[in-house]
Motif scaffolding. Structure first.
Motif, PDB file in Angstrom:
ATOM      1  N   ASP A  62       1.021  -1.184   0.119  1.00  0.00           N
ATOM      2  CA  ASP A  62      -0.137   0.167   0.075  1.00  0.00           C
ATOM      3  C   ASP A  62       0.835   1.290  -0.036  1.00  0.00           C
ATOM      4  O   ASP A  62       0.422   2.358   0.251  1.00  0.00           O
ATOM      5  N   GLY A  63       2.226   1.014  -0.174  1.00  0.00           N
ATOM      6  CA  GLY A  63       3.086   2.235  -0.391  1.00  0.00           C
ATOM      7  C   GLY A  63       3.812   2.625   1.004  1.00  0.00           C
ATOM      8  O   GLY A  63       4.545   3.547   0.962  1.00  0.00           O
ATOM      9  N   SER A  64       3.252   2.076   2.150  1.00  0.00           N
ATOM     10  CA  SER A  64       3.758   2.738   3.303  1.00  0.00           C
ATOM     11  C   SER A  64       5.036   2.134   3.736  1.00  0.00           C
ATOM     12  O   SER A  64       5.264   0.928   3.167  1.00  0.00           O
ATOM     13  N   ASN A  65       5.980   2.722   4.399  1.00  0.00           N
ATOM     14  CA  ASN A  65       7.234   2.281   5.240  1.00  0.00           C
ATOM     15  C   ASN A  65       6.777   1.963   6.416  1.00  0.00           C
ATOM     16  O   ASN A  65       6.534   2.873   7.291  1.00  0.00           O
ATOM     17  N   VAL A  66       6.997   0.628   6.885  1.00  0.00           N
ATOM     18  CA  VAL A  66       6.488   0.351   8.147  1.00  0.00           C
ATOM     19  C   VAL A  66       7.941   0.110   9.189  1.00  0.00           C
ATOM     20  O   VAL A  66       7.910  -0.322  10.412  1.00  0.00           O
ATOM     21  N   GLY A  67       9.287   0.330   8.389  1.00  0.00           N
ATOM     22  CA  GLY A  67      10.233   0.406   9.317  1.00  0.00           C
ATOM     23  C   GLY A  67      10.788  -1.139   9.360  1.00  0.00           C
ATOM     24  O   GLY A  67      10.587  -2.008   8.716  1.00  0.00           O
ATOM     25  N   GLY A  97      -2.553  -0.048  -6.712  1.00  0.00           N
ATOM     26  CA  GLY A  97      -2.695   0.478  -5.492  1.00  0.00           C
ATOM     27  C   GLY A  97      -1.702   1.549  -5.303  1.00  0.00           C
ATOM     28  O   GLY A  97      -0.965   2.006  -6.025  1.00  0.00           O
ATOM     29  N   ASP A  98      -1.509   2.108  -3.996  1.00  0.00           N
ATOM     30  CA  ASP A  98      -0.419   3.090  -3.629  1.00  0.00           C
ATOM     31  C   ASP A  98       0.664   2.686  -3.676  1.00  0.00           C
ATOM     32  O   ASP A  98       1.080   1.499  -3.333  1.00  0.00           O
ATOM     33  N   SER A 103       7.514   5.314  -8.219  1.00  0.00           N
ATOM     34  CA  SER A 103       7.450   4.131  -9.061  1.00  0.00           C
ATOM     35  C   SER A 103       5.880   3.943  -9.548  1.00  0.00           C
ATOM     36  O   SER A 103       4.779   4.523  -8.704  1.00  0.00           O
ATOM     37  N   ASN A 104       5.603   3.430 -10.601  1.00  0.00           N
ATOM     38  CA  ASN A 104       4.545   3.138 -11.113  1.00  0.00           C
ATOM     39  C   ASN A 104       3.649   1.883 -10.753  1.00  0.00           C
ATOM     40  O   ASN A 104       2.681   1.373 -10.968  1.00  0.00           O
ATOM     41  N   ASN A 105       4.776   1.143  -9.886  1.00  0.00           N
ATOM     42  CA  ASN A 105       4.370  -0.376  -9.496  1.00  0.00           C
ATOM     43  C   ASN A 105       4.442  -0.479  -7.993  1.00  0.00           C
ATOM     44  O   ASN A 105       5.234   0.175  -7.206  1.00  0.00           O
ATOM     45  N   THR A 106       3.572  -1.299  -7.570  1.00  0.00           N
ATOM     46  CA  THR A 106       3.350  -1.608  -6.143  1.00  0.00           C
ATOM     47  C   THR A 106       4.457  -2.634  -6.012  1.00  0.00           C
ATOM     48  O   THR A 106       4.860  -3.256  -6.730  1.00  0.00           O
ATOM     49  N   ASP A 329      -8.771  -2.138  -5.776  1.00  0.00           N
ATOM     50  CA  ASP A 329      -9.319  -3.123  -4.629  1.00  0.00           C
ATOM     51  C   ASP A 329      -8.390  -4.246  -4.661  1.00  0.00           C
ATOM     52  O   ASP A 329      -8.527  -5.148  -5.445  1.00  0.00           O
ATOM     53  N   ILE A 330      -7.905  -4.296  -3.398  1.00  0.00           N
ATOM     54  CA  ILE A 330      -6.852  -5.407  -3.248  1.00  0.00           C
ATOM     55  C   ILE A 330      -7.535  -6.689  -3.195  1.00  0.00           C
ATOM     56  O   ILE A 330      -7.009  -7.867  -3.813  1.00  0.00           O
TER      57      ILE A 330
END
Length: 366
Positions: A62-67, A97-98, A103-106, A329-330
């Protein structure tokens, strides 16, 4: 006084007490049995499978960095599974998705928290994996359709180009797919729009083998790798030279070397025929600076970087797949096979003493 009746009454009272006591006792035993036989399931985390997560940050689909992700899971993108023999780490990324950075890619992918410089490097990454799914849809004429990147070297500086991407690609209806690796030029000058990749086959075909029509596919590779079939890679960069080794049971071991600090693509005449056909025809006709990736901090990546997306092939016939994304929609994408999924069994990383913090890269791209 009727002694017989008293005796009989006493006997009945005692019998009733015994039945009640015994019933209660049995109930207690049964309850105890239920408690003691109740199975407690312990979560197996990725960091239990491969204990090297102090060296990485995790980017989710979803594009998030969770560390740093010791004792962490996310059931949509990053968790563990057991195939009956071994525990594996699952990396999963939808077609749409995000995304992270530009990048264009998940991707669901680990990114190294330190960077190293190729000229002074003594750094290594190894992994054993199997690809479980690539996108069910995508324009077959687009080279990136039905593909996933499972390992990378990425530059943290200037253009942020990629001296290495390891791909797996399988067309629908085929049993076997291809493993190949890319070198992306570190484009000379400030304009990076002319950058291009050169693809080298490991098992099966390289990136350039595509379908003639949107839904027609080339011949299946005879020496390819099936979904669910294990293979391993080793990436070592030492004194400016990248050494690659690929192994898989019942397949020939393949090794390659590439100089990362001295370019072989400094003039238009040096551009390979493969690149002329794939990239130059769409205007990506740059040349590389003579020192290639010298002086740029580089770092490893590992996971599932889905190369199939929903963007129109009219935008770029090599990278824009026009695949199904269900509007991001995942759940729907996972239900009909429009995602990439890669399982890792083992991995290791060696970080040289000269490596430094890569935090600036994350600050720019998160």
């Amino acid at each position: 006084m009727n002694t017989k009746n008293i005796s009989t009454g006493s006997t009945l009272v005692m019998l009733s007490f015994f039945i009640i006591f015994n019933s209660c006792n049995n109930a207690t035993k049964n309850e105890a049995k239920e408690v003691t036989t109740e199975k407690v399931t312990k979560t197996v985390y990725a960091s239990d499978v491969i204990p090297f997560f102090d060296d990485w940050k995790l980017i989710l689909g979803d594009g998030s960095n969770v560390g740093i992700v010791n004792n962490f899971e996310n059931k949509d993108f990053f968790y563990t599974a057991n195939d009956g023999k071994n525990d594996w780490i699952v990396f999963k990324a939808p077609n749409g998705g995000d995304t992270h950075g530009t990048s264009n890619n998940t991707r669901t992918e680990l990114a190294q928290i330190k960077k190293w410089y190729p000229k002074a490097a003594n750094d290594k990454l190894t992994a054993t994996l199997k690809v479980m799914n690539v996108s069910a849809t995508g324009d077959a004429r687009v080279a990136a359709s039905h593909a996933v990147v499972v390992g990378q070297i990425h530059s943290a500086d200037k253009h942020e180009n990629e001296p290495l991407k390891i791909f797996y690609k399988k067309f629908p209806g085929h049993t076997k797919g291809s493993v190949f690796w890319h070198y992306e030029i570190n484009t000379a000058g400030d304009d990076n729009s002319g950058r291009w990749d050169y693809s080298t086959a490991v098992w099966g075909n390289d990136f350039s083998v595509v379908g003639l029509e949107e839904n027609t596919y080339p011949e299946e590779p005879k020496d390819g790798i099936a979904l669910g079939e294990e293979f391993s890679y080793e990436i070592e960069v030492r004194d400016g030279i990248m050494n690659l080794k690929f192994t898989s049971k019942d397949h020939e071991t393949r090794t390659f070397t590439k100089n990362l600090i001295e370019s072989e693509y400094t003039t238009a005449a040096d551009i390979p025929e493969q690149t002329q056909k794939l990239f130059v025809v769409i205007g990506q006709n740059g040349v590389e600076r003579e020192a290639a990736y010298t002086g740029e901090g580089c770092f490893f990546k590992l996971g599932a970087y889905n190369q199939t997306n929903g963007k129109s092939p009219e935008l770029n016939k090599n990278w824009c797949s026009g695949a199904e994304t269900h509007g991001g929609d995942i759940e729907k994408q996972y239900a009909d096979g429009n995602y990439a999924e890669v399982w890792f069994k083992t991995g290791s990383i060696t970080v040289s003493d000269a490596a430094v913090s890569n935090e600036e890269y994350f600050t720019k791209n998160d």
